[in-house]
Write a protein that holds these residues in place. Sequence first.
Motif, PDB file in Angstrom:
ATOM      1  N   LEU A 167      44.350  35.086  33.919  1.00  0.00           N
ATOM      2  CA  LEU A 167      42.911  34.910  34.148  1.00  0.00           C
ATOM      3  C   LEU A 167      42.335  36.232  34.641  1.00  0.00           C
ATOM      4  CD1 LEU A 167      40.583  32.787  34.242  1.00  0.00           C
ATOM      5  CD2 LEU A 167      41.032  32.601  36.693  1.00  0.00           C
ATOM      6  N   VAL A 168      41.225  36.650  34.006  1.00  0.00           N
ATOM      7  CA  VAL A 168      40.505  37.845  34.454  1.00  0.00           C
ATOM      8  C   VAL A 168      39.158  37.362  34.967  1.00  0.00           C
ATOM      9  CG1 VAL A 168      39.530  40.066  33.749  1.00  0.00           C
ATOM     10  CG2 VAL A 168      41.640  39.255  32.694  1.00  0.00           C
ATOM     11  N   GLY A 169      38.743  37.834  36.127  1.00  0.00           N
ATOM     12  CA  GLY A 169      37.454  37.346  36.635  1.00  0.00           C
ATOM     13  C   GLY A 169      36.893  38.189  37.754  1.00  0.00           C
ATOM     14  N   GLN A 220      34.527  41.407  32.011  1.00  0.00           N
ATOM     15  CA  GLN A 220      34.445  41.227  30.552  1.00  0.00           C
ATOM     16  C   GLN A 220      35.144  42.383  29.835  1.00  0.00           C
ATOM     17  OE1 GLN A 220      33.362  38.589  29.153  1.00  0.00           O
ATOM     18  NE2 GLN A 220      31.820  37.624  30.461  1.00  0.00           N
ATOM     19  N   GLN A 221      34.938  43.604  30.375  1.00  0.00           N
ATOM     20  CA  GLN A 221      35.539  44.804  29.793  1.00  0.00           C
ATOM     21  C   GLN A 221      37.074  44.726  29.849  1.00  0.00           C
ATOM     22  OE1 GLN A 221      33.302  47.997  29.502  1.00  0.00           O
ATOM     23  NE2 GLN A 221      34.839  48.220  27.918  1.00  0.00           N
ATOM     24  N   GLU A 223      31.855  24.240  30.163  1.00  0.00           N
ATOM     25  CA  GLU A 223      32.712  25.378  29.783  1.00  0.00           C
ATOM     26  C   GLU A 223      33.591  25.784  30.972  1.00  0.00           C
ATOM     27  OE1 GLU A 223      32.320  29.946  28.122  1.00  0.00           O
ATOM     28  OE2 GLU A 223      30.490  28.722  28.274  1.00  0.00           O
ATOM     29  N   ARG A 224      32.952  25.833  32.153  1.00  0.00           N
ATOM     30  CA  ARG A 224      33.695  26.217  33.357  1.00  0.00           C
ATOM     31  C   ARG A 224      34.748  25.145  33.687  1.00  0.00           C
ATOM     32  NH1 ARG A 224      33.538  26.062  39.035  1.00  0.00           N
ATOM     33  NH2 ARG A 224      34.015  28.087  39.963  1.00  0.00           N
ATOM     34  N   VAL A 242      38.667  34.607  30.649  1.00  0.00           N
ATOM     35  CA  VAL A 242      37.844  35.308  31.636  1.00  0.00           C
ATOM     36  C   VAL A 242      36.966  34.285  32.354  1.00  0.00           C
ATOM     37  CG1 VAL A 242      36.038  35.882  29.934  1.00  0.00           C
ATOM     38  CG2 VAL A 242      36.266  37.262  31.991  1.00  0.00           C
ATOM     39  N   LEU A 243      36.814  34.450  33.678  1.00  0.00           N
ATOM     40  CA  LEU A 243      35.989  33.530  34.482  1.00  0.00           C
ATOM     41  C   LEU A 243      35.063  34.353  35.380  1.00  0.00           C
ATOM     42  CD1 LEU A 243      35.578  30.487  35.396  1.00  0.00           C
ATOM     43  CD2 LEU A 243      37.101  31.041  37.294  1.00  0.00           C
ATOM     44  N   THR A 244      33.758  34.175  35.193  1.00  0.00           N
ATOM     45  CA  THR A 244      32.790  34.888  36.050  1.00  0.00           C
ATOM     46  C   THR A 244      31.770  33.885  36.578  1.00  0.00           C
ATOM     47  OG1 THR A 244      31.161  35.346  34.312  1.00  0.00           O
ATOM     48  CG2 THR A 244      32.987  36.923  34.539  1.00  0.00           C
ATOM     49  N   GLY A 245      30.853  34.372  37.401  1.00  0.00           N
ATOM     50  CA  GLY A 245      29.802  33.506  37.948  1.00  0.00           C
ATOM     51  C   GLY A 245      28.906  32.932  36.862  1.00  0.00           C
ATOM     52  N   ALA A 246      28.933  33.570  35.665  1.00  0.00           N
ATOM     53  CA  ALA A 246      28.074  33.108  34.563  1.00  0.00           C
ATOM     54  C   ALA A 246      28.608  31.821  33.939  1.00  0.00           C
ATOM     55  CB  ALA A 246      27.965  34.195  33.501  1.00  0.00           C
TER      56      ALA A 246
END
Length: 699
Positions: A377-379, A333-334, A361-362, A352-356
Amino acid sequence: MAAQGRPEVLFGLFSRLEGLSGIGPKAEQALGHLHIETPKDLIYTLPVGVVDRRPLTRLAEITPPRIATLEVEVIRHRPPPSRGRGPYRVTVTDSQTAFDLVFFHARAPYLEKLLPIGARRLISGKVELFDGIAQIVHPDHILPVEEAETLPKFEAIYPLGQGLTQKIMARAIADALQAVPDLPEWIDPALKAREGWPDWATAMRAQHHVQSPSEAAPNAKPRLRLAYDELFAHQLTLALARARAKRRKGRISHGDGALRAKVLQSLPYSPTGAQTRAIAEIVADMAAPERMSRLLQGDVGAGKTLVALMALLAAVEAGGQGVMMAPTSILAQQHAANLRPLAEAAGVVLEVLTGADKGRERAAKLAALARGNIAILVGTHAVFQEDVEFADLRLAIVDEQHRFGVRERLRLGEKGALADMLVMTATPIPRTLSLAQYGDMDLSILDEKPANRQKITTALVSEARMDEVVAHLQKAVAEGQQAYWICPLVEESEVYEATAAEERFKSLRARLGEGVVGLVHGQMSSPEKDATMTEFNENRTKVLVATTVVEVGVDVPNASIMVIEQADLFGMAQLHQLRGRVGRGSRASTCVLLYRNGLTETAKRRLHVLRDTDDGFVIAEEDLAIRGAGDVIGTAQSGLPRFRVADLEQHGGLMAMAQSDARALLALDPSLEGPRGQAARTLLWLLEQDKAIRLISAG
């Protein structure tokens, strides 16, 4: 070319241990616990010390406790009282001084036969004083005088495990050494002559038949040769991986520089010379037909983020996509927050793509990514899940993965079939370890701080002055400053660390007021952590009490104070990383290292180094000198190879030599077919570098 099997000349070194002198099933099992499973493992278990067994004339020549070898006459036997408790004592004399040989749980007939009264014997063992009288408990050697020549003047001492004795080890190794063949020479002849190194077999025998303590030292020529062999085999493996990566067809990602120019125009500062150089190296690699495999190593605050973005934009300019992976969702996120304004300046879509990310949305993000609508893409690790597909992935950047080994990196590179790979680390690594860990990669180093970085003053303060520190903090907060308060690292337990952090949070909240202090630690859920970080980021809370969750990458420009409690418990690299969280805005910044009373000399040295320099590379070299290689990176996760002989602190100078030698050999003989190449193959089989052999076979 087809894979060749292990050369016949090595068969004897890879047989079972049980056939060796004195090795039965139990000893074989005990050796297995020490990772010794073949005669090769056994001979590579070198002595850890040497005992001087040269005979003395009289006991009076030495000061106990120490090992001594003496010719004595047996005077009398004193068995324990009838109940059998207590030791069995045999009094002997060296013609001047009488002393006792002491045996526990001894059988009288055995000792009477071994040490008959009036007989002369050569005994060797540790002389100690008991009630002011000299004695040797369980002598190591008892020999008839006429067999004195069979006792070596210097005896090698081996590492032992449960169920093993020096005698078992010495006999088995002596037997294994019989199977040591003469092998073809794999070391460059000019190098070998210059260093004065013996042949492999000669070096191996010499290390087990040491004639003085200096011959078992790390800098003894036979040991240096054997250490070099391990480093050379390791560097050959990395060089083969590098050569194969270079041969693997990549994509030519040649951008026109338009997007990068827009970002540079939007910056309020100019990039440093080191940043400009690193960007040029990376962009040149991406424009080449081979796949890039490069490490970007920068000190805290040296500006890796800008370099990474420029590389990602080069991929986008070439019509492709880029991905950047961070180890935690906070960091992802940062990175996204820092990169997004710059990406917008270039007119590029960044997500941004994370486990959350879940559900619709995903799914929407994945669809946009697959269509090519998301350029960057940042993840987290989530970007490597199977359902994440790119339209055209050109560049994969892995941030802060200094804990990953070579194998993991190769796996990460498989997501984009031809994608270039850039690994970034903010942990300055000493050159030796960098070569050991990243020798398969090309290296770009950021060794300049951007002009806009503030100087950080580091102060060492005793915990006894905690109240003063809190009073200063109160004043700073009243002036609008923000601060981190890092709680002590507790041995491998996030629960204890959380408790420590919660206690400090309560005490600071009581002093500074409600709503002023935030808390973040590893026991909290990701949404809780993210919410706390956001409040601190947006200046709604002024002091963030945290465990080392904030060590890497967290960027709050207004934070200008870093307090680290019980700083002596932290590693130097970790303290340097934590200190780098401040000094990112316009204010002069301070790092307070709170230490406990009664510091060891080592702890003092470490803290003084941190106070006196903010150069991460200097700190890393000092750290290596103080703690050793495994600890600097954390052995369990380090990706560092395990060497039996080579020691990265003692033999670090050999590593660069091994790397250039390995690369030079492959440049002349890429498939190791020539005489020296074939010898090098034998070395790879000997040291079980199967991965390297597969790399040659795969071509």
